[in-house]
Design an enzyme around this catalytic site. Structure first.
Site, short mmCIF file in Angstrom:
data_model
loop_
_atom_site.label_atom_id
_atom_site.label_comp_id
_atom_site.label_asym_id
_atom_site.label_seq_id
_atom_site.Cartn_x
_atom_site.Cartn_y
_atom_site.Cartn_z
N ASP A 153 0.83 -1.20 0.00
CA ASP A 153 0.00 0.00 0.00
C ASP A 153 0.86 1.25 0.00
OD1 ASP A 153 -1.99 1.84 0.31
OD2 ASP A 153 -2.60 1.21 2.31
N ASP A 354 -2.59 6.37 -5.93
CA ASP A 354 -2.74 5.42 -4.83
C ASP A 354 -2.77 3.99 -5.38
OD1 ASP A 354 -3.26 4.40 -2.29
OD2 ASP A 354 -5.41 4.73 -2.42
#
Ligand SMILES: *[C@@H]1O[C@H](CO)[C@@H](O)[C@H](O)[C@H]1NC(C)=O
Ligand SMILES: *[C@@H]1O[C@H](CO)[C@@H](O)[C@H](O)[C@H]1NC(C)=O
Ligand SMILES: *[C@@H]1O[C@H](CO)[C@@H](O)[C@H](O)[C@H]1NC(C)=O
Ligand SMILES: *[C@@H]1O[C@H](CO)[C@@H](O)[C@H](O)[C@H]1NC(C)=O
Ligand SMILES: *[C@@H]1O[C@H](CO)[C@@H](O)[C@H](O)[C@H]1NC(C)=O
Ligand SMILES: *[C@@H]1O[C@H](CO)[C@@H](O)[C@H](O)[C@H]1NC(C)=O
Ligand SMILES: *[C@@H]1O[C@H](CO)[C@@H](O)[C@H](O)[C@H]1NC(C)=O
Ligand SMILES: *[C@@H]1O[C@H](CO)[C@@H](O)[C@H](O)[C@H]1NC(C)=O
Ligand SMILES: *[C@@H]1O[C@H](CO)[C@@H](O)[C@H](O)[C@H]1NC(C)=O
Ligand SMILES: *[C@@H]1O[C@H](CO)[C@@H](O)[C@H](O)[C@H]1NC(C)=O
Length: 476
Positions: A153, A354
């Site tokens: 992430d 992201d």
């Protein structure tokens, strides 16, 4: 470990314009207009659907020494226990909404989240998941090393995994839960260490009880609490990071699927990017595969087999979402033509890239123009009902090939990215193929460049050089 929380945590053929005589030609399923711009993709419908078996990537990248294979959480390449973790598009897209709400929430900024959560107590129920990324890597931890499947992430800092004896509680994971007492390279981090203070000033709250403890809470109340510790982290046989700082989670809640934890790639002192700065120069890249039946890669450092043609755009910091990588989107073209929207639609707001958000969120003005243009280009196809996030869907079940318009994203400093066809449509099955974008609530909301649109590109984060690069055909 109950207690207070400190911090969160291609119709090819001829394309004719009545106004301008354009000479186009067809090449490898793309059709080009004037100026050499790709205008459409002709793709077989079957190539848009994932295959039931896994075809591991065979690109040069898989031979890089500091490379991890990237696997989609749900699909034939994943070794996670799938019966506890079946592919459910409704759920994935709900989780995506939850993540986006969290990222966009005004209260989400590092210092503020620290304070507000310092007094919040551990919630008893685990809610819907944060959808913290749908891509996994496998690393080795400890001596002897144990394999752990971690979600990666770019929006998180702390790397953590569940640890025995799970003093609070551990959720079901596919790999055996890491046991620090069986590792000769495990050490607790002392309260007095710089690392412990970096933790509290970063995105994981810390407290001292003999040794440094961490507590991280995500936007949906998923959480992990435990010992802040150091261990040997093995990326590949030649790449071993000693004294890697991570969270040994004794109390973990929320649904992280059956992954063993998370690997944090944000720009923060405690992330793997900063911790390995001396070795890898705050440089990493990844490629997310075109579907769940292929694998991609995550590479640390600048490898000699790295693509030579990378287009770079500046990386920035977005004040209210400082742990995310800020970028500047300047426009969108469909079939090579810019959407007719005021330039301020993008220049007024902020944008981030992201790895964990699935669907790109656009200013409503931009989304609306995109949708209108795509609908015109797709006018001859059968439409399908709107579903979850999507309002522009098609039924391709009676088609063998389809011609879809090209979509090009323009980033600051002249970087133009022609999305892969698998980055344009989200395919639930052949009869539900939807335009893979969604609108934000307002033009001023944070724009998020999501992982569907990143598919097959080598995405290069030169964090030290403050730039983000894209190179096509990074993986299949
Ligand atoms: C998929 O997820 C949604 C939302 O969580 C749930 O309501 C639905 O029952 C799930 N479908 C299946 C087949 O599990
Ligand atoms: C953080 O959020 C609070 C509102 O919750 C706001 O008052 C503050 O200005 C924000 N800080 C930054 C640096 O954006
Ligand atoms: C650990 O992972 C490596 C590479 O992913 C694999 O070759 C090895 O067999 C795995 N070991 C165990 C014990 O699962
Ligand atoms: C965890 O796994 C065990 C054994 O595989 C199973 O019995 C149990 O129901 C699972 N628990 C949850 C919450 O999924
Ligand atoms: C780390 O700290 C915990 C809690 O104080 C303790 O139980 C454990 O033995 C320590 N581990 C090592 C290697 O010091
Ligand atoms: C501090 O550690 C001791 C012993 O390891 C434990 O009994 C106690 O509950 C801990 N305190 C807190 C607030 O976690
Ligand atoms: C998380 O917990 C806080 C406080 O316990 C609560 O106000 C909030 O609504 C919860 N959020 C979710 C998504 O459950
Ligand atoms: C990292 O830590 C140092 C010193 O502890 C601090 O000066 C610096 O601002 C921190 N950087 C980040 C990105 O948190
Ligand atoms: C952009 O910002 C300016 C100044 O704040 C404002 O006047 C204008 O209406 C905004 N434009 C859009 C499209 O939001
Ligand atoms: C749709 O089909 C009609 C009739 O075959 C054709 O004239 C038209 O150009 C097509 N429209 C698009 C957008 O492809």
């Amino acid at each position: 470990m109950e207690g207070s929380f400190f911090c969160v945590f291609k119709r090819a053929l001829l394309f004719l314009s009545l106004q301008v005589l354009m000479i186009c030609f067809m090449h490898q399923g793309y059709s080009y207009g004037v100026e050499g711009k790709i205008t459409s993709h002709t793709v077989s419908v079957s190539s848009l659907l994932p295959s039931p078996s896994c075809s591991p990537s065979t690109t040069k990248a898989s031979n890089r020494k500091s490379t991890l294979e990237v696997i989609h959480k749900h699909g034939p390449c994943s070794q996670l226990v799938q019966d506890q973790n079946p592919l459910n598009h409704t759920k994935i897209l709900l989780q995506d909404e939850s993540r986006v709400k969290w990222i966009q929430s005004k209260s989400f900024n590092s210092s503020d989240s620290l304070k507000s959560l310092a007094v919040a107590s551990l919630p008893a129920k685990s809610g819907i998941t944060i959808g913290t990324g749908n891509y996994l890597v496998n690393v080795g931890l400890g001596t002897p090393k144990k394999n752990l499947t971690l979600i990666f992430d770019t929006g998180s800092s702390l790397t953590w995994t569940q640890c025995q004896p799970c003093v609070g509680s551990c959720y079901n994971q596919s790999d055996p839960i890491f046991n620090p007492s069986q590792s000769s390279s495990y050490s607790n981090v002392s309260c007095a260490s710089t690392a412990c203070s970096q933790l509290s000033s970063g995105h994981g709250g810390s407290r001292c009880n003999g040794t440094c403890q961490y507590s991280i809470r995500y936007g949906d109340n998923s959480s992990s609490t435990g010992f802040f510790a150091t261990e040997k982290l093995t990326i590949s046989p030649t790449e071993v990071i000693d004294n890697f700082k991570f969270g040994c989670g004794e109390n973990n809640q929320g649904l992280f699927g059956t992954a063993a934890g998370l690997i944090g790639l944000s720009d923060n002192n405690i992330s793997i990017v900063e911790q390995t700065a001396a070795t890898y120069g705050k440089y990493f890249s990844y490629c997310l595969p075109s579907s769940t039946s292929f694998t991609g890669h995550l590479t640390f450092g600048k490898d000699s087999t790295a693509p030579s043609s990378v287009s770079f755009t500046p990386l920035s910091t977005v004040p209210q979402s400082s742990q995310f990588y800020g970028i500047s989107i300047v426009g969108i073209r469909v079939e090579g033509k810019p959407l007719s929207i005021p330039s301020t639609v993008f220049s007024n707001g902020s944008a981030i890239i992201d790895s964990g958000t699935v669907i790109t969120r656009l200013p409503p003005t931009a989304y609306s123009a995109l949708r209108t243009t795509v609908r015109k280009a797709m006018a001859n196809y059968t439409t399908a009902p709107a579903v979850s996030l999507f309002d522009t869907c098609y039924d391709f079940s009676k088609e063998s090939t389809v011609v879809i318009p090209s979509i090009t994203f323009s980033f600051a400093e002249g970087v133009n990215i022609d999305l892969d066809p698998t980055g344009i449509f989200y395919v639930e099955d052949a009869s539900h193929v939807c335009l893979a974008f969604a609108a934000n609530g307002a033009d001023s909301d944070l724009v998020i460049y999501g992982n569907t649109q990143q598919r097959t590109f080598e995405v290069v984060y030169d964090v030290a050089g403050r730039k983000l690069g894209f190179s096509p055909n990074g993986c299949s």
